[in-house]
Motif scaffolding. Structure first.
Motif, short mmCIF file in Angstrom:
data_model
loop_
_atom_site.label_atom_id
_atom_site.label_comp_id
_atom_site.label_asym_id
_atom_site.label_seq_id
_atom_site.Cartn_x
_atom_site.Cartn_y
_atom_site.Cartn_z
N ARG A 163 5.23 9.04 -2.99
CA ARG A 163 4.47 8.74 -4.20
C ARG A 163 4.18 7.25 -4.29
O ARG A 163 3.10 6.83 -4.74
N ARG A 164 5.12 6.44 -3.83
CA ARG A 164 4.91 4.99 -3.84
C ARG A 164 3.71 4.61 -2.97
O ARG A 164 2.88 3.78 -3.37
N ALA A 165 3.60 5.23 -1.80
CA ALA A 165 2.47 4.94 -0.92
C ALA A 165 1.16 5.34 -1.57
O ALA A 165 0.16 4.60 -1.53
N ILE A 166 1.13 6.52 -2.17
CA ILE A 166 -0.09 6.99 -2.82
C ILE A 166 -0.51 6.04 -3.93
O ILE A 166 -1.69 5.70 -4.09
N GLN A 167 0.45 5.57 -4.70
CA GLN A 167 0.14 4.66 -5.80
C GLN A 167 -0.29 3.28 -5.30
O GLN A 167 -1.21 2.67 -5.86
N MET A 168 0.33 2.79 -4.23
CA MET A 168 0.03 1.44 -3.77
C MET A 168 -1.28 1.35 -3.00
O MET A 168 -1.99 0.33 -3.09
N VAL A 171 -5.40 6.66 -4.37
CA VAL A 171 -5.88 7.97 -3.91
C VAL A 171 -7.24 7.86 -3.24
O VAL A 171 -7.50 8.52 -2.23
N THR A 172 -8.11 7.02 -3.78
CA THR A 172 -9.46 6.89 -3.22
C THR A 172 -9.43 6.46 -1.76
O THR A 172 -10.26 6.89 -0.95
N SER A 173 -8.48 5.61 -1.39
CA SER A 173 -8.42 5.12 -0.01
C SER A 173 -8.09 6.25 0.97
O SER A 173 -8.39 6.12 2.17
N ALA A 180 -6.43 3.65 4.68
CA ALA A 180 -5.19 3.89 3.93
C ALA A 180 -3.99 3.46 4.75
O ALA A 180 -3.04 2.86 4.22
N GLN A 181 -4.02 3.75 6.05
CA GLN A 181 -2.91 3.35 6.92
C GLN A 181 -2.81 1.83 7.00
O GLN A 181 -1.71 1.26 6.92
N ALA A 182 -3.96 1.18 7.16
CA ALA A 182 -3.97 -0.29 7.24
C ALA A 182 -3.43 -0.90 5.95
O ALA A 182 -2.61 -1.84 5.98
N LEU A 183 -3.85 -0.38 4.82
CA LEU A 183 -3.39 -0.91 3.53
C LEU A 183 -1.88 -0.70 3.37
O LEU A 183 -1.18 -1.59 2.88
N ALA A 184 -1.40 0.46 3.80
CA ALA A 184 0.03 0.73 3.70
C ALA A 184 0.84 -0.28 4.49
O ALA A 184 1.86 -0.81 4.03
#
Length: 256
Positions: A163-168, A171-173, A180-184
């Motif tokens: 859930r932390r990953a989804i929030q950080m 969802v749009t990414s 999304a992987q790069a942002l994570a």
């Protein structure tokens, strides 16, 4: 839940993207219902077969129906909005994966991983035989200083997110998995390859993904360009890459 499958300390759900997969989705649901999950969000993505009639039989199913195809990635993002659990597992309706092969992704996130990737390294050929998509995946991980991830990516299922990953990452990414992987990674989340499931040799063949120069290839490469652009905005146009001679670059590349 079947005996032998671990009990999680955090809540979990599954998001499935389905596009005309009435021959496999029922079998997949049978496996998913063995897992310690509370929700199964099913995104019917332009289905014209009996997929709806099959999935409505699941007591845990939350069904979203799009009459026109919106794509797996958009479907996963839409499905994610309906989840409220600590862990979200992502699968596709065209590949039946045993519950015991899915459990490691849930366990990894339950124990602290934010992005649990499928390790498909065993099925990736050497550099000279790699296609453009594989090379894009490797390059993106390289510029993120994550050579250890090799060609592994959120473009491949199964994978799971905290859930932390989804929030950080937002969802749009999730509509653009490489971004999304790069942002994570850039935000310091824990990203790891946690288990091997062969989806390379079992991926359903469709008209859109046949041949080297196809619609799906163009889409995924475009997604990686968008991911690289996001990295450039955060780190600069050099993408954190060192200045290397051609001989140094060739030596490192041949080790992949």
């Amino acid at each position: 839940m079947n005996e032998g499958l671990s009990v999680l300390t955090h809540s979990a759900s599954v998001v499935i993207s389905v596009c005309n997969e009435d021959k496999t989705i029922g079998l997949l649901l049978q496996e998913l219902e063995k897992l310690p999950i509370s929700q199964i969000v099913i995104v019917l993505n332009g289905c014209t077969d009996q997929s709806f009639q099959v999935v409505r039989k699941s007591s845990k199913a939350i069904i979203i129906h799009y009459p026109d195809r919106i794509g797996h990635d958009v479907g996963r993002a839409a499905g994610t909005k309906l989840t409220n659990t600590d862990i979200v597992l992502y699968v596709d309706g065209d590949i039946v994966i045993n519950a015991r092969e899915l459990m490691p992704f849930l366990i990894a996130v339950d124990q602290g991983v934010d992005v649990a990737l499928n390790d498909i390294s065993a099925w990736v050929p050497p550099f000279y035989r790699q296609d453009s998509v594989t090379r894009c995946k490797i390059f993106l991980n390289r510029v993120l200083n994550r050579d250890d991830l090799k060609a592994n990516s959120l473009t491949a299922v199964p994978h799971a997110l905290s859930r932390r990953a989804i929030q950080m990452v937002g969802v749009t990414s999730l509509i653009v998995p490489p971004k999304a992987q790069a942002l994570a990674i850039m935000k310091g989340l824990k990203v790891a390859c946690v288990h091997r499931v062969d989806v390379v040799n079992h991926n359903r063949v469709r008209a859109r993904n046949i041949g080297l120069d196809n619609e799906v290839t163009h889409l995924i490469m475009g997604d990686h360009m968008e991911a690289l652009s996001a990295v450039m905005e955060m780190t600069g146009v050099r993408l954190q890459l060192p200045n290397e001679s051609r001989s140094q670059l060739a030596m490192r590349r041949n080790l992949i």
